[in-house]
Write an enzyme that holds these catalytic residues in place. Sequence first.
Site, PDB file in Angstrom:
ATOM      1  N   CYS A  36     -14.609  -5.345  -2.585  1.00 46.09           N
ATOM      2  CA  CYS A  36     -13.048  -4.888  -2.536  1.00 46.09           C
ATOM      3  C   CYS A  36     -12.428  -4.639  -4.047  1.00 46.09           C
ATOM      4  O   CYS A  36     -11.770  -3.669  -3.937  1.00 46.09           O
ATOM      5  CB  CYS A  36     -12.199  -6.104  -2.347  1.00 46.09           C
ATOM      6  SG  CYS A  36     -12.567  -7.532  -3.333  1.00 46.09           S
ATOM      7  N   ASN A  81      -4.929  -2.437   1.906  1.00 45.80           N
ATOM      8  CA  ASN A  81      -6.143  -3.388   2.145  1.00 45.80           C
ATOM      9  C   ASN A  81      -7.299  -2.380   2.402  1.00 45.80           C
ATOM     10  O   ASN A  81      -7.144  -1.313   2.847  1.00 45.80           O
ATOM     11  CB  ASN A  81      -5.845  -4.386   3.081  1.00 45.80           C
ATOM     12  CG  ASN A  81      -6.613  -5.431   2.807  1.00 45.80           C
ATOM     13  OD1 ASN A  81      -7.534  -5.410   1.842  1.00 45.80           O
ATOM     14  ND2 ASN A  81      -6.389  -6.779   3.310  1.00 45.80           N
ATOM     15  N   HIS A 126      -9.690 -11.395  -4.239  1.00 48.22           N
ATOM     16  CA  HIS A 126      -9.688 -10.037  -3.410  1.00 48.22           C
ATOM     17  C   HIS A 126      -8.948  -9.012  -4.266  1.00 48.22           C
ATOM     18  O   HIS A 126      -8.157  -9.333  -5.414  1.00 48.22           O
ATOM     19  CB  HIS A 126      -8.749 -10.391  -2.361  1.00 48.22           C
ATOM     20  CG  HIS A 126      -8.809  -9.273  -1.189  1.00 48.22           C
ATOM     21  ND1 HIS A 126     -10.166  -8.701  -0.781  1.00 48.22           N
ATOM     22  CD2 HIS A 126      -8.082  -8.336  -0.465  1.00 48.22           C
ATOM     23  CE1 HIS A 126     -10.043  -7.611  -0.071  1.00 48.22           C
ATOM     24  NE2 HIS A 126      -8.725  -7.559   0.298  1.00 48.22           N
TER      25      HIS A 126
END
Length: 334
Positions: free
Chosen positions: A145, A301, A281
Site C-alpha cells: 500500500c 484506496n 495502511h
Amino acid sequence: MSSFTFTLFLVLYSLILLVNSNGIEEFRILLQKFNKKSITETPVFYKKYQNYKTNLEFQRFLNGTHKLLSAYYGPTKFSDLSHEEFKDQYLSDLKVPRKTKDKSQQHTPSKFFRELDIPKRVDWRNFSNLNFVTPVKNQKKCGGCWAFSATETIESMKAIQTGLPPPTLSVQEVIDCATYNDGCSGGDPYRAVKWLKDTQSPLTTEKKYPLTDTSDSCRIIVNNSDGVIVQSCNSQRLVGREDKIVQLLNISPVSVAVDATTWNNYLGGIIQYHCETQINHAVQIVGYDISGDVPYYIVRNSWGTDYGNKGYLYIKIGENLCGIAEEVTTVTVQ
C-alpha cells in the site's frame, strides 16, 4: 446518501438477518459476486462461512452508532476472512511514530479550517475540469500500500506540473527497488519518495515495469527518458492541525498513513467512529469537502473499484480519525 435511504438500508439489512439466520445462500451469493471460488460442504467453506457470520455481527455493531451521513457497514469482498486473515493479507505495519494517545490533543477546532480563505470543496479528480488522478488500483494480497500511495501522489504531481493527464507509473518498480522499505512485507510512503529523491531514480511507467503484486528483484529500465524524478519530499505530523492538511490539498493530493483495521466492512458514507490510530495502511487523499455539517476528506484506496464507493471512502476532518494526520507526505517532481 439521505437519512431516509440509509434507514431503509438498515431495515432491509436487519430483515435479511432475521428472516434467514442461517444465511448460507446469501454467503454463496456473496462469493459469486466477487468471483471467489469455494467448494461447498467442505471444512474450508464452513470456516469461511463462520468468518462471514462473525463479520455480520461486527457490522451490526458498527452500524449501531449511526448518525446522519455516518459510514455504513455490511458484507464486502473481505467478509469471508477472519480479522487476523484480513490483517495478515491486506494490512502492513507502517512504522509511523505517534507522540500522544491523548484524545483531547487529536482534535482540530472546526473554525481552523472553516475560516480559511479557500474553496469549500476540492476534488483533484475534477479540478478546473481536469482529472489529475489515475484510476483506482488493486494491491491484492501484496502489502505494498505504501508504494501505491507514494506512486499515486507522484502521478498527480506530474500531471499538475505539466497540465497533462497523469501518467500511470510503476508501483512495481517502487516495491522492488525502494530499499528503504520491505516490498510486499510493508513500508512507508515517505520512505518511498525519499528513496526516489535520494537516488534520483526516474520512476518509469507501468507499461515498462508492470505490476506483479509480489516482491521481485529490482530491474534496470533502459531508455527511461519518460521516467519521473522526485525533486523534493516532506513528511509532517499534523495532529491537531488538520487545517494544514486542507491547505495542502489546495496545492495537490497527499499521501497519508492510516489505521484501516475496520475498513474491510466499509460500504460508504463518512467515517466518524470506530477508527483508531494503529497505523497499518497507506492511502492518497485527493480532496475534501467542508461545505456541510460533517467536513470530510476524499480518500483513494488501493483495494480495487469493487471496494467502498468505487474504490474511495470518506473520513471526517478534524479528529485524526484513522490516524490520518499522523504522517502526511508531499512531493515535488521534475
